[in-house]
Design an enzyme around this catalytic site. Structure first.
Site, PDB file in Angstrom:
ATOM      1  N   GLU A 175      -3.092  -3.568   2.349  1.00  0.00           N
ATOM      2  CA  GLU A 175      -3.949  -2.411   2.617  1.00  0.00           C
ATOM      3  C   GLU A 175      -4.439  -1.828   1.295  1.00  0.00           C
ATOM      4  OE1 GLU A 175      -3.591   1.934   4.867  1.00  0.00           O
ATOM      5  OE2 GLU A 175      -1.794   0.903   4.157  1.00  0.00           O
ATOM      6  N   HIS A 176      -3.512  -1.565   0.388  1.00  0.00           N
ATOM      7  CA  HIS A 176      -3.836  -1.064  -0.953  1.00  0.00           C
ATOM      8  C   HIS A 176      -3.312  -2.072  -1.972  1.00  0.00           C
ATOM      9  CE1 HIS A 176      -2.804   2.555   1.560  1.00  0.00           C
ATOM     10  NE2 HIS A 176      -3.990   2.940   1.136  1.00  0.00           N
TER      11      HIS A 176
END
Length: 441
Positions: free
Chosen positions: A332-333
């Site tokens: 996601e990050h």
């Protein structure tokens, strides 16, 4: 506090074999699906009455109405801490700058003289946005959902957030204040699967929406899956993730603090460091202890997250191997804390958002980089994108052909129709030319 996975020495496997070696949270939406089914159907058949009953059951408060009155929104904004208001206003300003540039314009392609295809972008008519309100309160999620919808031109925007017993059954006042700042006046005290069902089916108080977006827990994800095909959804967002690709040039204090920053969301949050430096791995592991001890949410979130099977330090032979690992993981990050970080980041294919170098931590993106923090999780970054203006737009092709332009390609259309054993398709062409196939020029 955090486990290690050593992938050095041997050649890295390909595809799913590599993904199977990497840490990942247990997040079984399928199991939750059967539990949300009766909740969604109750909202379908009983409307507001079901929402009120579920608020009492899950949130511990009996509501008089699920619709938040306008006065409550105004009061929340008036009572908002000035520093928080200033921070939200800056977050909104930066998000608008970025998302406004994402707007799509109508484009026409002339295929042949007299024949054109125009792509027109039309916003969704009505969206239902969700802002969580469980372990923490996320006014930033209000910003991240509302701004791209507004910049896309969505005319009808509603938002739901769980009822809070502490505030008399209203959503958290900071959520309400963020809505007021953004000009969103249709707000509902509804949480989890009940909120998604409310937007999908509609109730006496809330008109149905065409699309639902926003982060949430496993029950929100399960409800989104339940309604897939009936309404549009952004994604089945799971627990938050951070992966850091770092080499010996990285500062272990920064890396440790960034891992902790995402671990504090949820005991299922994933924190992964991928590095070719054992020295950095040791330093980060050592640095985690004092930083964890000095913060909040230690026992209920951070320690379980860091010790869970979803978190690890992954050792690799070099940055090239590290890139293969982070692409297989699809975080996601993703932070890149290496020498020549921008060049390394340019080689990444799978990530929800990429943060380059020591001065772009994930926390910046969570609040005020201008980027969106509603991002794909669970490895879905290999095929999905974060929330954007595009999420709220539909592309419509407009086909405009003259008689001569159609005549020029008619024989090809008829040939393909016959090849697919669909003679009526070809007949629809012939009917326009006296039931004959015109000769191409």
């Amino acid at each position: 506090m955090i486990s290690r996975i050593d992938l050095r020495g041997d050649a890295l496997p390909e595809g799913s074999a590599l993904r199977d070696l990497l840490p990942r949270a247990d997040f079984d939406v399928s199991a939750a699906l059967e539990k949300v089914r009766p909740i969604c159907e109750a909202v379908h058949h009983r409307g507001d009455a079901a929402l009120i009953d579920f608020a009492e059951k899950f949130d511990g408060v009996r509501l008089e109405s699920v619709r938040v009155p306008a006065r409550a929104l105004a009061d929340a904004l008036e009572q908002l801490d000035p520093a928080v208001r200033a921070a939200l206003e800056e977050s909104i300003r930066r998000a608008r700058l970025v998302h406004r540039e994402q707007r799509r314009t109508t484009h026409t392609t002339q295929v042949v003289p007299g024949g054109s295809v125009t792509e027109k972008w039309v916003p969704v008519d009505r969206v239902g946005l969700y802002a969580p309100g469980g372990r923490s309160v996320y006014p930033s999620s209000v910003v991240m959902n509302v701004v791209p919808a507004q910049e896309a031109g969505v005319e009808s925007i509603a938002l739901a957030s769980p009822a809070q017993a502490e505030f008399g059954g209203l959503p958290h006042p900071t959520i309400l204040a963020a809505c007021a700042l953004l000009g969103v006046d249709e707000v509902y005290a509804a949480g989890g699967a009940t909120a998604v069902a409310m937007f999908a089916y509609g109730t006496e108080s809330c008109a149905p929406a065409d699309m639902v977006t926003g982060p949430g827990n496993i029950w929100v994800a399960a409800a989104k899956r339940y309604f897939t095909g009936k309404i549009g959804i952004d994604a089945e967002a799971g627990p938050t993730e951070i992966a850091v690709l770092a080499d010996s040039t990285a500062d272990p204090v920064h890396v440790a603090s960034d891992l902790i920053s995402q671990a504090e969301h949820d005991p299922l949050a994933a924190a992964v460091l991928v590095t070719d430096s054992v020295e950095l791995a040791d330093a980060v592991e050592k640095e985690l202890e004092p930083q964890v001890a000095a913060t909040k949410h230690i026992d209920d979130r951070i320690v379980p997250a860091l010790k869970g099977r979803q978190s690890a330090i992954v050792l690799v032979d070099g940055v090239d191997e590290g890139l293969r690992v982070v692409d297989a993981y699809g975080a996601e990050h993703l932070e890149i804390q290496t020498a020549d970080a921008a060049a390394v980041a340019d080689r990444v294919r799978n990530a929800g958002a990429i943060f380059i170098g020591p001065w772009a931590p994930v926390s910046l993106g969570d609040y005020a980089a201008g980027s969106n923090h509603v991002l794909p999780t669970g490895g879905c970054a290999c095929h999905s994108s974060g929330l954007s203006v595009q999420s709220f737009l539909r592309g419509i092709h407009i086909v405009d052909y003259t008689k001569d332009a159609l005549a020029d390609v008619a024989h090809h259309v008829v040939t393909l129709a016959e090849a697919e054993d669909l003679p009526a398709h070809g007949a629809a062409i012939k009917a326009r030319f006296g039931w004959k196939v015109p000769e191409s020029k």
